[in-house]
Write a protein that holds these residues in place. Structure first.
Motif, short mmCIF file in Angstrom:
data_model
loop_
_atom_site.label_atom_id
_atom_site.label_comp_id
_atom_site.label_asym_id
_atom_site.label_seq_id
_atom_site.Cartn_x
_atom_site.Cartn_y
_atom_site.Cartn_z
N ILE A 196 -39.66 -1.23 -8.34
CA ILE A 196 -40.87 -0.71 -8.96
C ILE A 196 -42.11 -1.32 -8.31
N GLY A 197 -42.92 -0.48 -7.67
CA GLY A 197 -44.16 -0.93 -7.07
C GLY A 197 -44.06 -1.36 -5.62
N LEU A 198 -42.84 -1.63 -5.13
CA LEU A 198 -42.67 -2.08 -3.75
C LEU A 198 -41.61 -1.26 -3.03
N ALA A 199 -41.56 0.00 -3.32
CA ALA A 199 -40.52 0.87 -2.78
C ALA A 199 -40.67 1.02 -1.26
N ASN A 200 -39.53 0.96 -0.55
CA ASN A 200 -39.57 1.15 0.89
C ASN A 200 -38.37 1.92 1.44
N MET A 201 -37.53 2.45 0.56
CA MET A 201 -36.33 3.13 1.02
C MET A 201 -36.67 4.39 1.80
N GLN A 202 -37.77 5.08 1.45
CA GLN A 202 -38.15 6.26 2.19
C GLN A 202 -38.52 5.92 3.63
N ILE A 221 -36.91 15.86 -7.82
CA ILE A 221 -37.29 14.58 -7.21
C ILE A 221 -36.21 14.04 -6.27
N ILE A 222 -35.08 14.74 -6.19
CA ILE A 222 -34.01 14.33 -5.28
C ILE A 222 -34.23 15.00 -3.93
N VAL A 223 -34.31 14.21 -2.88
CA VAL A 223 -34.57 14.74 -1.55
C VAL A 223 -33.40 14.40 -0.62
N LEU A 252 -37.04 3.44 5.40
CA LEU A 252 -35.78 3.19 6.09
C LEU A 252 -35.07 4.49 6.45
N PHE A 253 -35.21 5.50 5.57
CA PHE A 253 -34.57 6.79 5.85
C PHE A 253 -35.52 7.75 6.58
N ASP A 254 -36.72 7.29 6.87
CA ASP A 254 -37.70 8.05 7.65
C ASP A 254 -37.99 9.41 7.03
N ILE A 255 -38.32 9.40 5.75
CA ILE A 255 -38.72 10.64 5.08
C ILE A 255 -40.00 10.39 4.28
N ARG A 256 -40.72 11.45 4.02
CA ARG A 256 -41.96 11.37 3.25
C ARG A 256 -41.82 12.27 2.02
N PRO A 257 -41.21 11.74 0.96
CA PRO A 257 -40.94 12.58 -0.22
C PRO A 257 -42.23 13.01 -0.92
N GLN A 258 -42.22 14.24 -1.38
CA GLN A 258 -43.39 14.75 -2.09
C GLN A 258 -43.47 14.19 -3.51
N TYR A 259 -42.28 13.94 -4.10
CA TYR A 259 -42.24 13.46 -5.48
C TYR A 259 -41.41 12.18 -5.57
N THR A 260 -41.66 11.39 -6.60
CA THR A 260 -40.95 10.13 -6.81
C THR A 260 -40.33 10.11 -8.19
N LEU A 261 -39.61 9.04 -8.47
CA LEU A 261 -38.98 8.90 -9.79
C LEU A 261 -40.01 8.94 -10.91
N PHE A 262 -41.25 8.54 -10.63
CA PHE A 262 -42.27 8.52 -11.68
C PHE A 262 -42.72 9.92 -12.07
N ASP A 263 -42.59 10.87 -11.16
CA ASP A 263 -42.90 12.26 -11.51
C ASP A 263 -41.92 12.79 -12.55
N TYR A 264 -40.68 12.29 -12.49
CA TYR A 264 -39.69 12.67 -13.50
C TYR A 264 -39.92 11.91 -14.80
N ILE A 265 -40.14 10.61 -14.68
CA ILE A 265 -40.35 9.78 -15.86
C ILE A 265 -41.56 10.27 -16.66
N ASN A 266 -42.60 10.68 -15.96
CA ASN A 266 -43.81 11.14 -16.63
C ASN A 266 -43.74 12.61 -17.05
N LEU A 286 -31.86 10.88 -1.69
CA LEU A 286 -32.71 9.77 -2.14
C LEU A 286 -33.62 10.20 -3.28
N ILE A 287 -33.75 9.32 -4.26
CA ILE A 287 -34.86 9.40 -5.22
C ILE A 287 -35.79 8.26 -4.87
N ALA A 288 -36.96 8.60 -4.40
CA ALA A 288 -37.89 7.59 -3.90
C ALA A 288 -38.66 6.93 -5.02
#
Length: 272
Positions: free
Chosen positions: A66-72, A96-98, A74-88, A107-109
């Motif tokens: 939370i707040g320091l995400a970097n998995m996107q 939110i799954i890419v 490592l996988f070299d992707i730029r997700p449009q949505y994140t887990l917070f879009d689902y939570i909110n 990945l869920i970023a």
């Protein structure tokens, strides 16, 4: 809407705490944590996911740092949505799954720099995990937690059925992983332990045994099991490859580090 989600999440969390398994889901839940930052947990997670995918297992990685995400990255992707879009409540779970460029890995970023209100920490992350398992799509869900033992990490750990701790031989890292062991021993039956940046299995085995003996000395729960599943040596190639947004085991499948990581995955699969 959010209050209703929180209420439902708490009910589901209580059920899961008792049963520690979501019925009718083929998805195995693996939570990777560290206690201390800087031990290479996220890079380890990405490589483990790749090895699992090459075994024809469908893998979903949840970046729960939370707040320091970097998995996107490592996988070299730029997700449009994140887990917070689902939570909110702004997007549904499948939105939110890419897919990554690696077959069988999705990945869920998370969202780097995101400040999530501490007042909102009411089992909502546990609900996210349960909703993913309810999809019954993936073979393995890997939750990559943040460093330390803050409330967010603890929530993911509480709902987890399989926990893998990544540590190093650094004294502060070992102190932190022992704090993790003490906390988990209250409610869980055990955890798997893997050493990163460690020269040999003998060192990992010796330190694992020391942690087991320390737990006995301090009268931790008798049936709590620490299972050593392997050690991974250091390599300058890993950090250089990560900077190019590539997965190490994909680029150097026969390197000693890749061989050791494959051994870790084999031991992991025997345990979950």
């Amino acid at each position: 809407m959010l209050d209703a989600k929180l209420s439902q999440a708490k009910k589901l969390f209580n059920i899961t705490s008792q049963n520690e398994q979501l019925p009718n889901s083929k998805t195995k839940l693996l939570t990777i944590t560290s206690g201390k930052g800087g031990v290479g947990k996220s890079t380890f997670t990405a490589n483990i996911a790749h090895i699992l995918s090459k075994k024809n297992l469908k893998v979903l990685v949840l970046d729960a740092d939370i707040g320091l995400a970097n998995m996107q990255v490592l996988f070299d992707i730029r997700p449009q949505y994140t887990l917070f879009d689902y939570i909110n409540g702004q997007k549904n779970l499948k939105e939110i799954i890419v897919d990554t460029r690696y077959k069988n890995i999705s990945l869920i970023a998370g969202k780097s720099g995101y400040q999530y209100s501490s007042n909102s920490n009411s089992f909502i992350f546990s609900r996210l995990v349960l909703d993913i398992l309810a999809l019954n799509i993936y073979d393995i869900l890997i939750v990559d937690t943040g460093a330390g033992l803050n409330d967010y990490v603890k929530e993911f750990l509480r709902v987890s059925t399989n926990i893998l701790a990544i540590t190093s031989t650094d004294p502060s890292a070992l102190t932190d992983v022992y704090s993790l062991i003490k906390m988990l021993s209250i409610e869980k039956n055990g955890l798997m332990l893997c050493f990163n940046h460690t020269k040999s299995d003998n060192i990992g085995i010796a330190i694992s045994n020391s942690l087991i003996n320390l737990g006995k000395k301090n009268r931790l729960k008798d049936d709590f099991m620490i299972k050593y599943i392997g050690s991974v040596p250091s390599s300058e190639k890993i950090s250089s490859i990560a900077r190019t947004r590539k997965i190490f085991v994909n680029e150097f499948p026969f390197d000693e580090v890749a061989v050791k990581l494959n051994n870790v995955v084999d031991n992991l699969l025997k345990s979950i």
